[in-house]
Design a protein around this motif. Structure first.
Motif, short mmCIF file in Angstrom:
data_model
loop_
_atom_site.label_atom_id
_atom_site.label_comp_id
_atom_site.label_asym_id
_atom_site.label_seq_id
_atom_site.Cartn_x
_atom_site.Cartn_y
_atom_site.Cartn_z
N ASP A 188 -3.64 5.73 -0.79
CA ASP A 188 -4.14 4.98 0.36
C ASP A 188 -3.77 3.51 0.16
OD1 ASP A 188 -5.97 3.89 -1.44
OD2 ASP A 188 -7.70 4.94 -0.63
N TYR A 189 -4.15 2.67 1.11
CA TYR A 189 -3.71 1.26 1.05
C TYR A 189 -4.32 0.52 -0.15
CZ TYR A 189 -8.21 -0.24 3.06
OH TYR A 189 -9.54 -0.49 3.27
N ILE A 223 -4.64 10.17 -2.80
CA ILE A 223 -5.43 10.91 -1.82
C ILE A 223 -4.80 12.25 -1.44
CG2 ILE A 223 -6.57 8.90 -0.80
CD1 ILE A 223 -4.41 8.90 1.38
N ASN A 225 0.46 0.70 0.08
CA ASN A 225 -0.14 -0.03 -1.05
C ASN A 225 0.90 -0.87 -1.78
OD1 ASN A 225 0.86 2.63 -1.80
ND2 ASN A 225 0.10 2.23 -3.86
N LEU A 257 -3.79 0.45 11.46
CA LEU A 257 -3.85 0.12 10.03
C LEU A 257 -2.78 -0.90 9.69
CD1 LEU A 257 -4.83 0.62 7.10
CD2 LEU A 257 -3.26 2.59 7.02
N THR A 307 -4.04 8.77 9.48
CA THR A 307 -4.70 7.47 9.27
C THR A 307 -4.18 6.77 8.01
OG1 THR A 307 -6.53 8.58 8.11
CG2 THR A 307 -6.82 8.13 10.43
N ASN A 308 -3.08 7.27 7.43
CA ASN A 308 -2.51 6.65 6.23
C ASN A 308 -1.00 6.48 6.39
OD1 ASN A 308 -4.74 6.56 4.01
ND2 ASN A 308 -4.97 8.57 4.96
N PHE A 334 -8.01 12.77 2.58
CA PHE A 334 -6.63 12.64 3.03
C PHE A 334 -6.47 13.03 4.50
CE2 PHE A 334 -2.32 14.67 3.51
CZ PHE A 334 -1.59 13.48 3.46
N SER A 335 -5.94 12.10 5.29
CA SER A 335 -5.63 12.36 6.68
C SER A 335 -4.28 11.73 6.98
CB SER A 335 -6.71 11.78 7.60
OG SER A 335 -6.32 11.89 8.95
N LYS A 336 -3.30 12.56 7.31
CA LYS A 336 -1.95 12.04 7.57
C LYS A 336 -1.96 11.00 8.68
CE LYS A 336 0.28 15.91 8.27
NZ LYS A 336 1.41 16.80 8.58
N TYR A 338 2.50 6.18 3.90
CA TYR A 338 3.04 6.29 2.54
C TYR A 338 3.71 4.97 2.14
CZ TYR A 338 5.69 7.97 -1.48
OH TYR A 338 6.20 8.14 -2.74
N GLN A 378 -2.45 4.88 12.56
CA GLN A 378 -1.50 4.30 11.61
C GLN A 378 -1.05 2.92 12.09
OE1 GLN A 378 1.24 7.61 11.63
NE2 GLN A 378 0.71 8.19 9.54
#
Length: 587
Positions: free
Chosen positions: A202-203, A208, A241, A287, A235-236, A231-233, A238, A284
């Motif tokens: 995650d960020y 996750i 971070n 975010l 809302t994240n 883990f939710s694709k 890759y 996404q």
């Protein structure tokens, strides 16, 4: 105990209405909104419009309207609390009415299982020569392997499961982390087998989930962790971070795959993230908005990749980004291109990235022979569809350029464009045209707008007292309007709060929620009108509706009495009908 209003707002903000509704019904973009078949009544032509800007939906066929919470309540037949919980779980937010967080320990456990698994996979890669050689052949250095924590899952049905059991983890924890799969006849087996493993962070840098790639041509090529508590694709992103940590620019590049992201980082282009699949989501984009103002998107050149690019660009544009499209030559992906051509060549592609409209126009031009009349007509129709959402200055610029490219006169393009725009009449930014869609539009009774208008007036401090002096709760026909009336009166003692948020949080059933949306969307007449007379007119509309309903009941009674041969009763009610009609005429 009431759910905190801030939490409700957060859950609504992070559950984009287009994404939520798209999970349940098929939507197609139409101008600034999305159209689909209404899930609340049977129809063959789409009349269900969803606004990304306003985060509301409205059906012009049956009149249903609401926000993301209302939709879940009605579509899934859930209560208000259950719907908030459902939407909260969708974005991994726990809604606990007793101020406890029973899932906090569950999350902590899943984080532990995930980091332990990541270490296990990493050690496997260091020990398995053929797997390590595969990664090195792909041009990935040891430094990058360690930085991204790349690993390997053994060609075994239960090696990870055995390892984690020895470490003291329960099968349920491992299953909940998405690392094992249940067998039909009982027991479990590893989800990832004989694959290069990409830990997903995650960020904040917590592990996750995982992605796994095969070393050969077997299918599926990539396998990802399922949705879990952590883990939710959707809302994240890759690599976010690493991008946050190593980049000092407000411009980010979005690519499609793990290897694209990793290779660009290795070559020193560190403002790169991957969307964990081809469909970029609103969450996404939101975010990413924390860290960037400009986004360059680089997806595959195949049809699926191009469609994903268009959808992604629209989402990014609506989120407020300056958006561009980076096209890699010869249909290569960013990983291949930068390994073959180097960093400077890729930076040159970044500098040449096209804005959204230019990209769409370039795509429309592909394969078109401007000397072929039929192809030229098809092309001009497609470009007018693309241009119709632009402002007048942008239209002028692009029409001039298209005219020069094709030889089609500018006026002809303007005529086509105006015809396209005139097909759709727009009311408050949402579709409202019967002929265009062959839809029988829902016409609301006059009393409904009158009741909503009275309540809208009450939201104004200047008019609230005037309304409450002339209108009682019992004057309203709809129970939902009576409820909102009470909430507005109740709010007077809560002047420190936002009235809109206060009422919305308490409209906790489908009808009051949908009516509240309609009240907010309603535009009142000019402020110069006589408000006292306006309120009287609204009340007359409500009274007239009541009388009309009474008239229907009386006419039904007369019919029943006549059928039974009860002449005296029929005459009595007929006299009553005459009096009622006179009263209706006075309204």
């Amino acid at each position: 105990m009431r759910i905190p209003e801030e939490l409700i707002e957060k859950i609504k903000d992070e559950n984009d209405i287009v994404d939520v509704i798209s999970e349940n019904i098929k939507l197609k973009r139409s101008g600034r909104n999305y159209l689909g078949l209404c899930p609340f009544h049977n129809e063959k032509s789409p009349s269900f419009s969803v606004s990304s800007d306003k985060q509301i939906y409205k059906c012009f066929g049956c009149g249903e309207t609401g926000n993301v919470v209302t939709f879940i309540m009605k579509y899934r037949n859930l209560s208000y609390i259950e719907s908030i919980k459902y939407l909260g779980e969708r974005i991994n937010i726990n809604v606990d009415l007793e101020n406890k967080d029973p899932r906090k320990d569950r999350k902590s456990r899943l984080y532990e299982v995930s980091i332990e698994s990541a270490r296990y996979f990493f050690n496997n890669l260091q020990k398995q020569k053929y797997a390590k050689e595969y990664v090195v052949r792909r041009g990935i250095s040891e430094t990058t392997i360690r930085k991204f924590g790349l690993g390997f899952s053994l060609n075994s049905w239960d090696s990870l499961l055995k390892f984690l059991r020895i470490r003291g983890y329960k099968e349920q924890d491992i299953f909940d982390a998405g690392l094992i799969i249940k067998k039909e006849k009982g027991g479990f087996y590893d989800r990832f087998r004989n694959r290069i493993i990409f830990p997903v962070f995650d960020y904040k840098g917590k592990v996750i989930g995982f992605g796994g790639r095969v070393l050969d041509d077997s299918k599926p090529k990539y396998l990802n962790s399922p949705e879990t508590l952590i883990f939710s694709k959707g809302t994240n992103l890759y690599g976010l971070n690493f991008a946050i940590k190593n980049s000092n620019t407000r411009t980010f590049i979005i690519v499609e795959g793990y290897m694209d992201c990793i290779s660009l980082h290795q070559y020193g282009i560190t403002n790169v993230v991957a969307s964990l699949g081809t469909a970029l989501t609103v969450n996404q984009a939101k975010l990413l908005k924390r860290y960037a103002d400009k986004v360059i998107i680089s997806y595959d050149a195949d049809l699926a990749g191009q469609m994903a690019t268009i959808r992604g660009l629209e989402i990014l544009k609506n989120t407020g980004f300056d958006v561009r499209v980076l096209t890699v030559p010869q249909g290569k992906d960013p990983d291949e291109y930068i390994r073959s051509n180097g960093k400077e060549a890729f930076i040159n592609l970044i500098d040449k990235a096209l804005p959204l409209i230019d990209y769409r126009l370039t795509r429309a031009k592909q394969g078109i022979d401007f000397n072929n009349g039929e192809m030229l007509i098809k092309y001009t129709k497609e470009v007018t569809e693309i241009l119709k959402s632009l402002d007048s200055v942008e239209k002028d610029v692009y029409i001039k350029k298209i005219s020069e490219d094709t030889g089609v006169k500018e006026q002809a393009l303007y005529d086509l464009l105006n015809n396209e725009i005139n097909k759709i009449s727009v009311n408050n930014g949402m579709i409202k045209n019967e002929e265009s869609y062959n839809v029988k539009l829902y016409v609301e009774p006059a009393y409904l707008k009158s009741e909503r208008s009275i309540l809208k007036l009450m939201l104004s401090k200047e008019d609230s007292n005037l309304v409450s002096k002339n209108v009682n709760k019992d004057d309203f026909i709809l129970d939902s309007h009576k409820k909102i009336y009470d909430l507005i009166i109740e709010y007077r003692d809560k002047v420190s709060e936002d009235i809109y948020k206060y009422i919305e949080a308490r409209c906790d059933d489908v009808e009051s929620s949908k009516e509240w949306i309609s009240i907010i969307e309603l535009e009142l007449l000019d402020e110069e009108v006589d408000k006292q007379k306006l309120i009287k007119d609204y009340l007359n509309n409500i009274k007239k509706y009541r009388l009309e309903e009474s008239k229907k009941e009386i006419m039904q009674k007369i019919k029943e009495y006549e059928t039974k041969g009860m002449i005296e009763e029929s005459v009595k009610w007929a006299q009553r009908l005459i009096e009622l009609q006179k009263e209706i005429g006075r309204c």
